[in-house]
Design an enzyme around this catalytic site. Sequence first.
Site, PDB file in Angstrom:
ATOM      1  N   HIS A   7      -7.214  -5.147  -1.758  1.00 47.94           N
ATOM      2  CA  HIS A   7      -6.221  -4.276  -1.614  1.00 47.94           C
ATOM      3  C   HIS A   7      -5.067  -5.030   0.068  1.00 47.94           C
ATOM      4  O   HIS A   7      -4.178  -5.239   0.239  1.00 47.94           O
ATOM      5  CB  HIS A   7      -6.621  -2.928  -1.221  1.00 47.94           C
ATOM      6  CG  HIS A   7      -5.437  -1.869  -0.847  1.00 47.94           C
ATOM      7  ND1 HIS A   7      -4.114  -1.652  -1.581  1.00 47.94           N
ATOM      8  CD2 HIS A   7      -4.973  -1.749  -0.204  1.00 47.94           C
ATOM      9  CE1 HIS A   7      -3.489  -1.594  -0.923  1.00 47.94           C
ATOM     10  NE2 HIS A   7      -3.992  -0.830  -0.012  1.00 47.94           N
TER      11      HIS A   7
ATOM     12  N   SER B 194       0.822  -1.122  -0.195  1.00 49.49           N
ATOM     13  CA  SER B 194       0.193   0.246  -0.266  1.00 49.49           C
ATOM     14  C   SER B 194       0.770   0.660  -0.114  1.00 49.49           C
ATOM     15  O   SER B 194       1.956   1.159  -0.539  1.00 49.49           O
ATOM     16  CB  SER B 194      -0.613  -0.076   1.447  1.00 49.49           C
ATOM     17  OG  SER B 194      -1.885   0.931   1.018  1.00 49.49           O
TER      18      SER B 194
ATOM     19  N   ASP C 263      -7.656  -4.350  -7.031  1.00 53.47           N
ATOM     20  CA  ASP C 263      -7.654  -3.798  -5.792  1.00 53.47           C
ATOM     21  C   ASP C 263      -7.456  -2.241  -6.304  1.00 53.47           C
ATOM     22  O   ASP C 263      -7.692  -1.804  -7.467  1.00 53.47           O
ATOM     23  CB  ASP C 263      -5.625  -4.579  -5.578  1.00 53.47           C
ATOM     24  CG  ASP C 263      -4.767  -3.321  -3.984  1.00 53.47           C
ATOM     25  OD1 ASP C 263      -6.173  -2.073  -3.782  1.00 53.47           O
ATOM     26  OD2 ASP C 263      -4.463  -3.752  -4.321  1.00 53.47           O
TER      27      ASP C 263
END
Length: 296
Positions: A279, A164, A222
Amino acid sequence: MRSFTLLLVFLTYSQARVILDPISFATYDDGVARNTFFPLAAAAYSSNPQTCLSAKFTNSQLRRQLNVQCDAGGKNDICSAYTALLPDNKAIVISFRGTQGFLQLLEEADKSVFQSQSQWIAGGKVSKYFGDAFNTLWNAGMKDDVNNLIHKYPTFEVWVTGHSLGGSMASLAASYIVANKIVTGDKVKLITYGQPRTGTTPFAVAHDAQMAYSYRVTHNRDIVPHIPNEGMEDYKHHKAEVFYKESMKAGATFKVCSSADESNDCSNGLLITASVSDHLTYFTKDVSQWGEAGCN
């Protein structure tokens, strides 16, 4: 050594069917991404990364974990990273953590994260938020740790990773240490997970030229790798995307897209890319929870 054609080579490797573009100097290995770099990325979510390191790597040594405010804008988001040594793997590790606060920024459509840009040392511009976060961690002690480890172990590779927001900082870290000639690009291995677009097209081009072993792993729909929207402030991903459509179980099919223009053969070709669940989950693990639990 660059190929003059975009010949596609079909391989079977680590029980996964791969489509590989040979213009890349490096070869993506599902086993390395799944069993080596992924635990290193997840460990950054732990308050004690050594627990993950000890569970997955013999003789591993945590050097230091750093926690800083991501930027001076008062967003109260804490960025974290650690450095470590893996003597048996002959590797120095730099790993960056993603944060729930960053996801909240995205959910609130806080475009200020991407609208403000700063010049990058290797070329182009990057999100000022990402650049400030990396620079703050670097100057808070990471620089000293990395330099000391490289001085002591000059033949070791440098492995850089993150998930991330951590993926963007990892991307910048790899670029930074090559641009500053701390190590040469052939000694750097970068694998990120769910990385957002980090900088402009000139940044992506410069990044591609710095190192061959650079992979952005994306999980199906994602949402984060598609933020900000392509074209906003000229944001563009660097190479190379490794796309797992739907399943990320052992033996799952994946595709490597080395195209500099974000090939529609990978996640850019999906009509819907809005999954927060995809994600948060990579290789069937909730990244942060798995890291917090010691990678067990």
